[in-house]
Design a protein around this motif. Structure first.
Motif, PDB file in Angstrom:
ATOM      1  N   VAL A  27       0.679  -1.225   0.171  1.00  0.00           N
ATOM      2  CA  VAL A  27      -0.093  -0.095   0.113  1.00  0.00           C
ATOM      3  C   VAL A  27       1.002   1.438   0.043  1.00  0.00           C
ATOM      4  CG1 VAL A  27      -1.747   1.428   1.141  1.00  0.00           C
ATOM      5  CG2 VAL A  27      -1.939  -1.128   1.029  1.00  0.00           C
ATOM      6  N   LEU A  70       1.072   4.177  -2.814  1.00  0.00           N
ATOM      7  CA  LEU A  70       0.544   5.438  -2.502  1.00  0.00           C
ATOM      8  C   LEU A  70       1.863   6.409  -3.007  1.00  0.00           C
ATOM      9  CD1 LEU A  70      -1.330   5.094   1.037  1.00  0.00           C
ATOM     10  CD2 LEU A  70      -2.084   6.050  -1.414  1.00  0.00           C
ATOM     11  N   THR A 125       2.526   6.057  -7.186  1.00  0.00           N
ATOM     12  CA  THR A 125       1.625   6.361  -8.263  1.00  0.00           C
ATOM     13  C   THR A 125       1.658   7.980  -8.492  1.00  0.00           C
ATOM     14  OG1 THR A 125       0.084   4.735  -7.454  1.00  0.00           O
ATOM     15  CG2 THR A 125      -0.889   6.462  -8.924  1.00  0.00           C
ATOM     16  N   LEU A 153       7.090   4.514   2.866  1.00  0.00           N
ATOM     17  CA  LEU A 153       6.619   5.885   2.434  1.00  0.00           C
ATOM     18  C   LEU A 153       8.011   6.695   1.970  1.00  0.00           C
ATOM     19  CD1 LEU A 153       3.284   6.888   4.163  1.00  0.00           C
ATOM     20  CD2 LEU A 153       3.509   6.499   1.845  1.00  0.00           C
TER      21      LEU A 153
END
Length: 193
Positions: free
Chosen positions: A49, A53, A56, A114
């Protein structure tokens, strides 16, 4: 920043990048060692995930945005280095456990991923940056599949190591991982300066 155009080159490049050691993979292996394969699958979901995130919007808009805001890339690297240093310090200070280890959580995997520089590389250099979101979807699906495979590899390697060490994650392994994360963070900070 056009990305890699053929599916085979795309897959080979991603496998090489995502299987290589780094902050997320180190934590995945530690999670596998502490919890075993089955109980670490949530860590894999967090990594997938988080990567999606990050990559993209980078693939769709990142090239133009970073050209207009060049200092932002360095700032992101410094923030990522700071987070990895915090993880290293936590791992170093965590005492040995005899029960289930909760040092590596899906939340920590999510934030680490992230901030992982691999996301920048994937979003800005590997994913094709043309055709909009619909054209990008098959490439994102391939990316997700490769992230799952790489994550499973690291978790399984950690789980195998955890079985060998019976009764918890040894402090030497945790401190070795902390030292490695510290070196990675210093490299990230140096590249940002």
């Amino acid at each position: 920043m056009t990305g890699i155009a053929t599916p085979l080159a795309f897959a080979a490049t991603l496998v090489a990048l995502l299987v290589s050691p780094g902050p997320t993979n180190t934590l995945l292996a530690l999670g596998g060692a502490a919890r075993g394969l089955r109980y670490s699958l949530g860590l894999m979901v967090a990594a997938v995930v988080a990567y999606l995130l990050v990559v993209t919007p980078l693939a769709l808009f990142g090239g133009r945005f970073l050209q207009a805001h060049a200092m932002l890339a360095g700032t992101v690297k410094l923030v990522a280095a700071g987070w990895v240093i915090c993880l290293a310090v936590r791992l170093w200070r965590t005492p040995p456990t005899t029960g289930p280890d909760r040092t590596v959580t899906p939340g920590r995997i999510f934030i680490t991923t992230l901030l992982n520089p691999k996301g920048l590389i994937i979003g800005l250099a590997i994913l094709p940056a043309r055709g909009g979101l619909v054209a990008l979807l098959p490439w994102l699906a391939g990316l997700a599949g490769i992230i799952v495979l790489a994550s499973l590899l690291w978790i399984a390697a950690g789980a195998a190591l955890g079985r060998l060490t019976e009764g918890g994650l040894p402090q030497s392994l945790r401190r070795g991982a902390a030292g490695y994360l510290g070196i990675v963070a210093l490299g990230m900070a140096a590249s940002a300066i």
